[in-house]
Motif scaffolding. Sequence first.
Motif, PDB file in Angstrom:
ATOM      1  N   VAL A 108       0.850  -1.202   0.000  1.00  9.58           N
ATOM      2  CA  VAL A 108       0.000   0.000   0.000  1.00  9.58           C
ATOM      3  C   VAL A 108       0.880   1.245   0.000  1.00  9.58           C
ATOM      4  O   VAL A 108       2.049   1.210   0.397  1.00  9.58           O
ATOM      5  N   ARG A 109       0.287   2.331  -0.457  1.00 10.98           N
ATOM      6  CA  ARG A 109       1.054   3.566  -0.607  1.00 10.98           C
ATOM      7  C   ARG A 109       1.339   4.199   0.758  1.00 10.98           C
ATOM      8  O   ARG A 109       2.413   4.709   1.015  1.00 10.98           O
ATOM      9  N   ALA A 110       0.347   4.198   1.611  1.00  9.16           N
ATOM     10  CA  ALA A 110       0.510   4.771   2.958  1.00  9.16           C
ATOM     11  C   ALA A 110      -0.391   4.008   3.912  1.00  9.16           C
ATOM     12  O   ALA A 110      -1.386   3.427   3.499  1.00  9.16           O
ATOM     13  N   SER A 210      -6.261   1.434   4.851  1.00  5.75           N
ATOM     14  CA  SER A 210      -5.247   1.894   3.890  1.00  5.75           C
ATOM     15  C   SER A 210      -5.464   1.251   2.524  1.00  5.75           C
ATOM     16  O   SER A 210      -5.279   1.887   1.496  1.00  5.75           O
ATOM     17  N   LEU A 211      -5.867  -0.025   2.541  1.00  7.67           N
ATOM     18  CA  LEU A 211      -6.131  -0.708   1.271  1.00  7.67           C
ATOM     19  C   LEU A 211      -7.336  -0.081   0.578  1.00  7.67           C
ATOM     20  O   LEU A 211      -7.391   0.007  -0.646  1.00  7.67           O
ATOM     21  N   ALA A 212      -8.289   0.370   1.395  1.00 13.81           N
ATOM     22  CA  ALA A 212      -9.524   0.919   0.825  1.00 13.81           C
ATOM     23  C   ALA A 212      -9.358   2.368   0.395  1.00 13.81           C
ATOM     24  O   ALA A 212     -10.277   2.946  -0.177  1.00 13.81           O
ATOM     25  N   ALA A 213      -8.185   2.948   0.689  1.00 13.51           N
ATOM     26  CA  ALA A 213      -8.002   4.382   0.417  1.00 13.51           C
ATOM     27  C   ALA A 213      -7.951   4.698  -1.080  1.00 13.51           C
ATOM     28  O   ALA A 213      -8.135   5.839  -1.473  1.00 13.51           O
ATOM     29  N   VAL A 214      -7.707   3.674  -1.920  1.00 11.66           N
ATOM     30  CA  VAL A 214      -7.666   3.912  -3.368  1.00 11.66           C
ATOM     31  C   VAL A 214      -9.095   3.853  -3.899  1.00 11.66           C
ATOM     32  O   VAL A 214      -9.827   2.920  -3.606  1.00 11.66           O
ATOM     33  N   ASP A 215      -9.491   4.867  -4.664  1.00 13.19           N
ATOM     34  CA  ASP A 215     -10.867   4.902  -5.167  1.00 13.19           C
ATOM     35  C   ASP A 215     -11.075   3.830  -6.238  1.00 13.19           C
ATOM     36  O   ASP A 215     -10.135   3.229  -6.742  1.00 13.19           O
ATOM     37  N   ARG A 216     -12.334   3.618  -6.599  1.00 10.37           N
ATOM     38  CA  ARG A 216     -12.671   2.551  -7.555  1.00 10.37           C
ATOM     39  C   ARG A 216     -11.946   2.732  -8.898  1.00 10.37           C
ATOM     40  O   ARG A 216     -11.356   1.792  -9.426  1.00 10.37           O
TER      41      ARG A 216
END
Lengths: 231, 222
Positions: A108-110, A210-216
């Motif tokens: 993950v990015r952050a 954190s994994l969910a922080a990226v949008d669809r």
Amino acid sequence: MTLELVLSSVGCALLCYTLGRYNRALTLQRWQFVLNAPERQAIESLRQRMAVDSALARQALEAAGRARETSRPPDALTVLRVALSVLEEAGADRLTRLRAMGVYSRMVRAISPLPPPSPAPFRGTELRAAASAAGVVHRLLVGTQERFRLWLLVLALGVRIVLRGGRRSADAAGREPQRPRHWKAFARGVDDFEALDACHLTAFEALVASLAAVDRGGRLRLWERIVGDAG
Amino acid sequence: MSDLQLTVALVVRLLLLVLLAGMLWRGRVRHCWAFAAYVVAVLLGNTLVSLWPERFFNPPFWMVKQGVYDALKVAIALELAWRSFRAFPGAQRTAQRVLLALLALSTLSLVWVSSPSSFETLWEWQPPVATAALWLLTATALMVVWYQVPVNGWQRAIMLGLAPYLLVFVSLLGLLERRGWAAVGELFATAETLAYLALVAFWSWAAWRRDPAPAASAGSRA
């Protein structure tokens, strides 16, 4: 020239070892999981699993205590062993998840920041010392990912400490069933295991968030890039 | 050139053509343009030396040829790293720092070993440049595994092939430096050509091999 030869040999061995073991299908599977991580469902199922493990261990410990109070030491010891096996099975599950969380934390990015490890929730001396030391190291680290991995290290160490203590207490209780000290130590271990589970859940929630922080759209683009490059 | 060297060079040339055809047929050229340029350069160099040995089988041409190959090997390593990490900004930042540090170290070591003579410089550069290219590949491989970055079978094959060959090359150069061209020159040329033959055979096989189908799409639930 000798230096270059040594460096080349080391470099070549490292490269062949790492890329030889590299499993692209597994990597893609992990990315698929990361990009499809079912946040709430995953947290809820882990919470339920922890509640069941804790209830089983507590029930077995209480049943062992009752058998001991009614002067049935062999029965008490048998049930205590059951409690230990529940902890051992749960511990193996936690260690596997911690290892996987370590891998995913690098993908993950952050990562959402976690508070520094603290000895407050724990009762065992070794565990309190480990948490205190980790609290100091936590302050020396800068990145949230490094801090997160420190958390994972402490949790894995904690599970091992509790399991080792549980085995020791169960063996000692087998030798001296009348001494309450060993039973109390085992009960402390169960308390610590529950406290570790609470921290484990917090770390898991941070990772999932954190994994969910990226949008669809971002997930789809990233997946297309991954498969497009790798295909 | 001995008969054996000429024969091996011919087989290498044929295999390079097979490799190039495989890369074009399977659409692998776009996965590493520097590698395609390298294969073309090697094919050209090999053809020139084999067809007109009296003009091209000499130290000055070898130096120029090797200089081009060295630059392309470093370019391959850098392009593979860029392609691997470009979709992952966190990993890319670390990769940039690590590769930049490696390049800086290699440059410093080249400056350190260089003699004033311009002709010998390229010869002296060979072991450090090969080592630097190898370590660029190694750093990329280590970071690929650490960050769980997906690389395809072709990019993996390029790295897995090139690294052992570079090790053989550096070892042979070491032998040549210790014993001198008169004593082991023939052995050096034959061993290097055979190692290269094995490398090109491996790459040709990898270029024509079918990749497994990619996994199902992601983001369906997101």
